[in-house]
Motif scaffolding. Structure first.
Motif, PDB file in Angstrom:
ATOM      1  N   VAL A 257       0.852  -1.186   0.000  1.00 31.25           N
ATOM      2  CA  VAL A 257       0.000   0.000   0.000  1.00 31.25           C
ATOM      3  C   VAL A 257       0.891   1.240   0.000  1.00 31.25           C
ATOM      4  N   GLN A 258       0.437   2.260  -0.704  1.00 32.57           N
ATOM      5  CA  GLN A 258       1.203   3.504  -0.790  1.00 32.57           C
ATOM      6  C   GLN A 258       0.306   4.661  -0.392  1.00 32.57           C
ATOM      7  N   TYR A 259       0.652   5.303   0.716  1.00 29.14           N
ATOM      8  CA  TYR A 259      -0.055   6.491   1.155  1.00 29.14           C
ATOM      9  C   TYR A 259       0.638   7.714   0.572  1.00 29.14           C
ATOM     10  N   PRO A 260      -0.079   8.830   0.432  1.00 25.86           N
ATOM     11  CA  PRO A 260       0.521  10.035  -0.143  1.00 25.86           C
ATOM     12  C   PRO A 260       1.789  10.447   0.591  1.00 25.86           C
ATOM     13  N   ASN A 261       2.831  10.726  -0.182  1.00 25.67           N
ATOM     14  CA  ASN A 261       4.113  11.205   0.361  1.00 25.67           C
ATOM     15  C   ASN A 261       4.765  10.204   1.310  1.00 25.67           C
ATOM     16  N   ARG A 262       4.415   8.950   1.168  1.00 30.38           N
ATOM     17  CA  ARG A 262       5.058   7.914   1.978  1.00 30.38           C
ATOM     18  C   ARG A 262       5.466   6.756   1.091  1.00 30.38           C
ATOM     19  N   GLY A 263       6.395   5.959   1.580  1.00 33.76           N
ATOM     20  CA  GLY A 263       6.886   4.830   0.806  1.00 33.76           C
ATOM     21  C   GLY A 263       5.898   3.692   0.769  1.00 33.76           C
TER      22      GLY A 263
ATOM     23  N   CYS B 164      -0.379  -4.774  -6.279  1.00 31.06           N
ATOM     24  CA  CYS B 164      -0.136  -6.201  -6.255  1.00 31.06           C
ATOM     25  C   CYS B 164       1.226  -6.457  -6.898  1.00 31.06           C
ATOM     26  N   ALA B 165       1.982  -7.399  -6.368  1.00 26.52           N
ATOM     27  CA  ALA B 165       3.294  -7.705  -6.932  1.00 26.52           C
ATOM     28  C   ALA B 165       3.537  -9.203  -6.866  1.00 26.52           C
ATOM     29  N   VAL B 166       4.232  -9.712  -7.871  1.00 22.83           N
ATOM     30  CA  VAL B 166       4.596 -11.127  -7.879  1.00 22.83           C
ATOM     31  C   VAL B 166       6.097 -11.252  -8.065  1.00 22.83           C
ATOM     32  N   SER B 167       6.623 -12.333  -7.553  1.00 20.94           N
ATOM     33  CA  SER B 167       8.050 -12.586  -7.676  1.00 20.94           C
ATOM     34  C   SER B 167       8.257 -14.004  -8.194  1.00 20.94           C
ATOM     35  N   PRO B 168       8.787 -14.139  -9.405  1.00 22.60           N
ATOM     36  CA  PRO B 168       9.107 -15.484  -9.885  1.00 22.60           C
ATOM     37  C   PRO B 168      10.109 -16.154  -8.957  1.00 22.60           C
ATOM     38  N   ILE B 169       9.944 -17.432  -8.754  1.00 21.57           N
ATOM     39  CA  ILE B 169      10.852 -18.140  -7.860  1.00 21.57           C
ATOM     40  C   ILE B 169      12.057 -18.605  -8.661  1.00 21.57           C
ATOM     41  N   SER B 170      13.113 -17.834  -8.601  1.00 19.59           N
ATOM     42  CA  SER B 170      14.355 -18.225  -9.266  1.00 19.59           C
ATOM     43  C   SER B 170      15.483 -17.405  -8.669  1.00 19.59           C
TER      44      SER B 170
ATOM     45  N   GLY C 292      -1.403  -0.578 -10.091  1.00 17.95           N
ATOM     46  CA  GLY C 292      -1.976   0.019  -8.899  1.00 17.95           C
ATOM     47  C   GLY C 292      -3.466   0.270  -9.032  1.00 17.95           C
ATOM     48  N   THR C 293      -4.145   0.204  -7.889  1.00 15.13           N
ATOM     49  CA  THR C 293      -5.581   0.501  -7.802  1.00 15.13           C
ATOM     50  C   THR C 293      -5.781   1.498  -6.670  1.00 15.13           C
ATOM     51  N   ARG C 294      -6.445   2.584  -7.007  1.00 14.77           N
ATOM     52  CA  ARG C 294      -6.703   3.580  -5.975  1.00 14.77           C
ATOM     53  C   ARG C 294      -8.000   3.216  -5.265  1.00 14.77           C
ATOM     54  N   LEU C 295      -7.915   3.060  -3.962  1.00 13.42           N
ATOM     55  CA  LEU C 295      -9.090   2.746  -3.147  1.00 13.42           C
ATOM     56  C   LEU C 295      -9.594   4.015  -2.480  1.00 13.42           C
ATOM     57  N   ALA C 296     -10.849   4.315  -2.685  1.00 11.17           N
ATOM     58  CA  ALA C 296     -11.467   5.479  -2.056  1.00 11.17           C
ATOM     59  C   ALA C 296     -12.615   4.992  -1.174  1.00 11.17           C
ATOM     60  N   VAL C 297     -12.488   5.213   0.118  1.00 14.16           N
ATOM     61  CA  VAL C 297     -13.531   4.812   1.062  1.00 14.16           C
ATOM     62  C   VAL C 297     -14.249   6.068   1.515  1.00 14.16           C
ATOM     63  N   HIS C 298     -15.551   6.096   1.277  1.00 16.05           N
ATOM     64  CA  HIS C 298     -16.350   7.282   1.572  1.00 16.05           C
ATOM     65  C   HIS C 298     -17.094   7.123   2.890  1.00 16.05           C
ATOM     66  N   PRO C 299     -17.164   8.191   3.679  1.00 19.06           N
ATOM     67  CA  PRO C 299     -17.862   8.118   4.974  1.00 19.06           C
ATOM     68  C   PRO C 299     -19.349   7.825   4.785  1.00 19.06           C
TER      69      PRO C 299
END
Lengths: 115, 114
Positions: free
Chosen positions: A37-43, A91-97, A108-115
């Motif tokens: 997950v990536q929040y604004p201005n954060r890693g 989402c990320a995948v890593s081949p096993i090698s 990426g998918t932006r999730l917006a949760v509304h009150p």
């Protein structure tokens, strides 16, 4: 070519409702699977991973993900969304090698949760 | 403890100039990765270090890009003769090294080439 697809650019959900963020992949073999997950201005922050075993994995902040080998999917879920869950999810995948994780990310998918 | 740190947080340069981007991984993490994230896209793998050696540099786009990790800790990504298309956020990540371990990402360096 190896790839990860996140078919939804944005997911909108009302607070308290369940949420699903979709991910499918095209990678040979049995890759390791991750959600970040990536929040604004954060890693990027790690949420959860699937290595082996139970197809339902639980992670941070109440998130879980279901691995489906036949559909090559790894959808992210949460039973009850919070406004604070609003962020960009990868989402990320890593081949096993080679004994290391060369992550292949979706767009990426932006999730917006509304009150 | 301290997480992965990257400096500078922002770098603006002119086309044709040389830049260096620094990454300080989590202490004890033997694996270090560089990724590049362009606007609206997911991160793309550039290079992987195990200890001091670049074990996989298959993601480096061309020979203008080079990275080092001389003592197995801090890493520097070097870009020569920068081009406008190099503008992106450069992310560094570290992990304990064993496959299956999650990577811990730094906040990134935003590079803008004018």
């Amino acid at each position: 070519a190896q790839s990860v697809a996140q078919p939804e650019d944005q997911v909108n959900v009302a607070e308290g409702n369940p949420l699903t963020v979709k991910c499918t992949y095209s990678v040979s073999g049995n890759p390791y699977l991750f959600w970040y997950v990536q929040y604004p201005n954060r890693g990027l922050q790690f949420l959860l991973k699937y290595i082996t075993g139970d197809n339902l994995v639980k992670g941070s902040y109440g998130f879980e993900a279901e691995f489906n080998k036949s559909q090559t999917s790894f959808h992210l879920k949460k039973p009850s969304a919070l406004v604070s869950d609003s962020a960009l999810y990868f989402c990320a995948v890593s081949p096993i090698s080679g004994g290391y994780n060369k992550l292949i990310f979706g767009a990426g998918t932006r999730l917006a949760v509304h009150p | 403890g301290a997480g992965v740190s990257q400096t500078p947080s922002n770098k603006v340069t002119e086309k044709g100039k040389y830049v260096e981007l620094r990454c300080d991984p989590i202490s004890g993490h033997t694996a270090l990765y560089w990724y590049r994230q362009s606007l609206g896209q997911g991160p793309e793998f550039l290079i992987y270090f195990q200890g001091t050696g670049a074990a996989d540099d298959s993601g480096l786009p061309n020979d203008r890009f080079f990275a080092v990790r001389p003592e197995g800790s801090v890493s520097t990504l070097k870009i020569q003769r920068t081009e406008r298309g190099d503008s992106a956020v450069y992310l560094c990540a570290s992990s304990p090294g064993t496959a299956g371990n999650e990577q811990f990402f730094g906040p990134g360096t935003r590079l803008t080439v004018l």
